[in-house]
Scaffold this motif. Sequence first.
Motif, short mmCIF file in Angstrom:
data_model
loop_
_atom_site.label_atom_id
_atom_site.label_comp_id
_atom_site.label_asym_id
_atom_site.label_seq_id
_atom_site.Cartn_x
_atom_site.Cartn_y
_atom_site.Cartn_z
N GLN A 1 0.83 -1.21 0.00
CA GLN A 1 0.00 0.00 0.00
C GLN A 1 0.86 1.25 0.00
O GLN A 1 0.50 2.28 -0.62
CB GLN A 1 -0.91 -0.02 1.23
N MET A 2 2.00 1.22 0.66
CA MET A 2 2.89 2.38 0.75
C MET A 2 3.40 2.82 -0.62
O MET A 2 3.72 4.00 -0.81
CB MET A 2 4.08 2.06 1.65
N LYS A 3 3.47 1.90 -1.57
CA LYS A 3 3.96 2.24 -2.91
C LYS A 3 3.07 3.27 -3.60
O LYS A 3 3.52 3.97 -4.51
CB LYS A 3 4.04 0.97 -3.77
N TYR A 4 1.81 3.35 -3.17
CA TYR A 4 0.86 4.24 -3.83
C TYR A 4 0.62 5.53 -3.03
O TYR A 4 -0.21 6.35 -3.42
CB TYR A 4 -0.47 3.51 -4.04
N GLU A 5 1.33 5.68 -1.92
CA GLU A 5 1.19 6.89 -1.12
C GLU A 5 2.07 8.01 -1.70
O GLU A 5 3.11 7.75 -2.31
CB GLU A 5 1.60 6.62 0.33
N THR A 6 1.64 9.22 -1.45
CA THR A 6 2.40 10.38 -1.97
C THR A 6 3.29 11.02 -0.90
O THR A 6 4.08 11.89 -1.22
CB THR A 6 1.43 11.44 -2.50
N CYS A 7 3.16 10.57 0.36
CA CYS A 7 3.95 11.19 1.43
C CYS A 7 5.40 10.72 1.36
O CYS A 7 5.73 9.74 0.69
CB CYS A 7 3.36 10.86 2.80
#
Length: 512
Positions: free
Chosen positions: A119-125
């Motif tokens: 899921q982190m791969k799609y975060e912008t932070c």
Amino acid sequence: MNAIGHKRCSLCSSYRLFSSSVQWISALHYYQSSNSPRPDAPIEIDGTAEQVRRKRKYISHESAVSLIKREKDAKRALEIFNKVSDQKGFNHNNSTYAVLLHRLAVCKKFEKVDAVIHQMKYETCKFNEGVFTNLMKHYSKSSFHEKVVEMFDAILPIVRDKPSLNAISTCLNLLIEAKQIELAKEFLLNVQKRLDLKPNTCIFNIMVKYHCRTGDVEAAFEVLEEMRKSRVSHPNLITYSTLMDGLCRCGRLLEAIDLFEKMLAEDQIPPDALTYNILINAFCRAGKVDRARKIIEFMRKNGCQPNIVNYTALMNGFCREGRVGNAKEIFHEMKGVGLTPDVVGYTTLINSFCRAGKVDEGIELLEEMKDQGCKADDVTVKIILGGLCRASRSSEAFDMLERLPYDGVRLSKESYRIVLNFLCKEGELEKAMELLGLMLARRFVPHFAMSNELLVQLCEAGKAADAALALFGLLEMGFKPEPKTWSMLIDVICRERKLLPAFQLLDELVLQ
């Protein structure tokens, strides 16, 4: 056969058919009674997902981190994480992901960890690589060494930056410490190729340790020469200590001493207590304990005060040579300079006393540990129990097993087995039956071979009643005797004209 098909609980009623010499309490009954239902504890306000919903308050990132950190259950921590993200305008950041991943890893929910990382791969932070270095340590602790490398590889696509030298050294060091030498070698080659690695002192030191662990000390010295040529790194105390340890483990003690002197004279690096301890251990392993003792004196003269580890290493050296008196002198010397012995120091001397047949002195030290607030561990207890058994003082060993858990000492099954093995070996079957009852009541099962041996000895001694009671107790704990043991027990019971118990044993055999 009418007995076949009876429920397990009917076995307990068969105990009355025997006139056993030992009062028996079913381990299963004991366990159930000691774990009677308790009233539910009052629910604390711990910020669960349900409370978040009911309060309808906006949860900030700091509050979310605090809630997840306090939550011990991984599933509920994930629920909190997902629930706060439903708030309007809330987006998870590095801190919330880091605390969630840490909680999941602590609970060993590694499948959930993989899902969160995906899921982190799609975060912008912006993420920090510390999230992944922390996960490397958790995976290494659980012996998932390929996942350690996988976490390192995840840094670039998710953090969107090259891994730092700290991340490289963390991954490499974890692999070396876990003795994953081939994996470490492959990792280092890939890093050098992909990231154009220019090692710093830390990475050079890990490479030195890598070569020393593989026994290739010459290659470790080649790394030392590369360090000297490098503009960004220089040999330090860790470098020299690692090399000295590598030489000592290869039996090259004189070369280690030469390197020690070179470190002082050329690089002017003062040794610490850990460096000195390498030489102390080396001299002790070489049987030169008196020279090891001189190192302690040398340390004091050169402004480095010996610590507990130094004294314990020297004590251990004297104990190996059977010089209990000298070990005792070092122990008192250590206390005389204001150092408080730890459990390792006490256990070292206790072991020396017990091996020398001075069990009472060992027990005195055990009492001293208690008075000093130094909690004995299972290793200490096993040494005392072994000493008592060798001195044919099995009753005292049995009393100690009964008492120690009430003193806060956690015993392992090996502690019980030491005494049970001795009792069976000496033919003290009545005492062995008492100890077996104590073990089963505390949810410990003897070793498979010893359980069979005890049953056989009881049968051979004509104690069919005790043998049957022991068997029923063991069966409740999932024990399955050898066919020979079954046969012998049924034969003994039949010879005593007690057919119903024999049928019940056959019934149990069918159920097994």
